[in-house]
Design a protein around this motif. Sequence first.
Motif: not given
Length: 356
Positions: A274-275, A277-279, A281-282
């Motif tokens: 999850k982390h 995938a979230d990162m 985006l950055h």
Amino acid sequence: MDSLEKMTSSSEQKSSRKFLKSLIQKQPQELLLVMGTGVSAAVAPGIPALRSWRSCLEAVLEAAEQLEVLHPGDVARFRRKVTKDRDLLVVAHDLIRKMSPRTGDTKPNFFQDCLMEVFDDLERHIQNPLVLQAVLGLMERGTLVLTTNYDNLLELFGQQQNKPMESLDLKDKTKVLQWARGHVKYGVLHIHGLYTDPCGMVLDPSGYKDVTQDPEVMEVLQSLYRTKSFLFVGCGETLRDQIFQALFLYSVPNKVDLEHYMVVLKEGEDQFFKHQADMLLHGIKVVSYGASFDHFPGYVQDLASRICRQRSPDADRVDSTTLLGSACQGCAKRKLEENGTEVSKQLRQSDDAGAS
């Protein structure tokens, strides 16, 4: 066995370890290394305050209690906040203000005395210098280094290796610009300041108003985030850090098009992916060094070694005192001797031809 041989030996022993090609094929000068508390925790495990922001604040509060520079009721209140509050940077900011004059100025203050107590005689506590050696190897070949840490373990270790280390503060505009442009080879930028100079320590962007409102400084720093690949090592909540956000994230569009990297502990699969995938985006690729913190020093050492092997465009001019230059010195010497022999041969042949 010298540093290069040790790093090479380590790489050979861990040849089965997989790294992202896009990372290990970077030139060192294409990277900007961001060091977090995990680096200090690995290097000096005997100092609990270096393990995390929470550990640091707990140690400061203990020192404040022992030195009797903070009311017992305030000590208890801040301990509760350290235990329960998620945003520890805000807690740290409030603690500094509490131990400073009511004017809002951070000097003089008792926070300095507490930090001096917590970080006393740091160099004596360096137990595992592998990560610092790896970072120095990258710096020697052009990698910029900044840290969110208060300590100067890297500088102390570098000085032991006879490197002209410099600790830089964001309030020194001239030095910051020189560093950002690659002119301070052994400079370490402390974006929160350094414990030896608590008057320069700031935990929110308002403290660096002059910096964040200076268009020249901000353009240079944000240009780094657009043009370099940031490598986050030993970092946990760096992207939530208000100063880091103000310096590098604000006003930088299309972050998803960037290519940065973050090395993390893989505590659980669901959380890790999850982390990851979230990162993305950055514009940050998250990779794991393993399921145990014990794997961290070896991973960083191996990763730095592989990156340092990349042949830079000016590799023929690498100084022989650098991490890889020392290994290439013999090859370079042989090459020069061979070239000299070849030139002598050609000259003799030319003379013989002229005589005939």
